[in-house]
Structure formats: structure tokens, C-alpha cells
Design a protein around this motif. Structure first.
Motif: not given
Length: 159
Positions: A14-39
Motif C-alpha cells: 500500500v505504501h509503495w503504491l501510494l509513494t509511486i503515485w505521490g512521486c509524480i508531483v513530489f520528487q527528490g527528497a520525498y522519494a528518497w525518504a519514502n523508498f529508503t523506508i520501504l527498503a
């Protein structure tokens, strides 16, 4: 209060899917923080008996709540927001709203794995030794790793 039984894989999906969709507008630090936590969540899924993996995932989820609030409030587009942009921002906000509930579920898993409250163990203190813990998926009693090794340069006396 009894929490529903939700798989760690479901929370990650669920959080991976919502993060993928959120990265359409919020890139950079938003993506790095969320994908690191998903890892870290993938690590916690792979290491089913690791208290450290689930505690790092829990701490990371709690940290990204604060980071997402800051990131969304600073970088939310003020003008010319398209339908895609509104959808993406909405998914990032939905992910943020679900994270406290996910933290409760992950904390429940942390306690099931033998984790304790940081107040009792000292949050910034030395890490506990978890090698003597019984694995979740194994009914056997763990063997002493230093048995029969006295005087051979192994174990606590080998300084």
C-alpha cells in the motif's frame, strides 16, 4: 484494543503504491525518504525474526510522518495544478494519513518479535544481544554458540 491482523507485505504494498503515485508531483527528497523506508520494510519482511529490522522500519515510518508533512507543506504546487497533479498530491497526503495507523500495526509486530519499549532498554544505549532469542518459525531451543569453545580464543574470554 485488538488490532486487525495485517501482513507486513500488505503495508509495504500500500505504501509503495501510494509513494509511486505521490512521486509524480513530489520528487527528490520525498522519494528518497519514502523508498529508503520501504527498503527497510523489505528487510523486516525478509528477516522475520529480526527485532532490529522491524524497529528500524518502525522508526523510519515515524520519521517519514514528520518529513512528509514538511515536504508536502513546502513543495505543494500553488498554481496550475492539473488533474494528475491533484491525484498525485492526494495520494501523498493519503499515504501520510495512513502512516500513523501503519505505525500502530508495525509496533504490534515489533512487540510480537520480542521488542521492548525504548524507555526500558535505553533508546540510545547499547544494542541488545538477540542471538539467544528463539526464532519465530523454529520451535527448537537455540544452541549456545560458545559451548565447548573455552580456551580456543572464542567467546567472551578471548580479549
Amino acid at each position: 484494543m485488538e488490532l486487525p491482523a495485517v501482513s507486513l507485505k500488505t503495508i509495504l504494498l500500500v505504501h509503495w503504491l501510494l509513494t509511486i503515485w505521490g512521486c509524480i508531483v513530489f520528487q527528490g527528497a520525498y522519494a528518497w525518504a519514502n523508498f529508503t523506508i520501504l527498503a527497510l520494510g523489505v528487510w523486516a519482511t525478509a528477516q522475520r525474526d529480526s527485532v532490529d529490522a522491524i524497529s528500524m522500519f518502525l522508526g523510519g515510518l515515524a520519521t517519514t510522518i514528520f518529513l512528509d508533512i514538511v515536504h508536502i507543506s513546502i513543495f505543494y504546487p500553488q498554481s496550475s495544478l492539473t488533474d494528475t497533479g491533484r491525484f498525485s498530491a492526494g495520494m501523498a497526503i493519503l499515504s501520510l494519513l495512513l502512516k500513523p495507523f501503519s505505525c500502530c500495526l508495525v509496533y504490534h509486530m515489533y512487540r510480537e518479535r520480542g521488542g521492548e519499549l525504548p524507555l526500558h532498554t535505553g533508546f540510545l544505549g547499547a544494542s541488545q544481544e538477540h542471538s539467544a532469542y528463539q526464532r519465530i518459525d523454529s520451535p527448537e531451543v537455540p544452541a549456545d554458540p560458545f559451548a565447548g569453545q573455552e580456551g580456543k580464543g572464542h567467546g567472551p574470554q578471548s580479549y
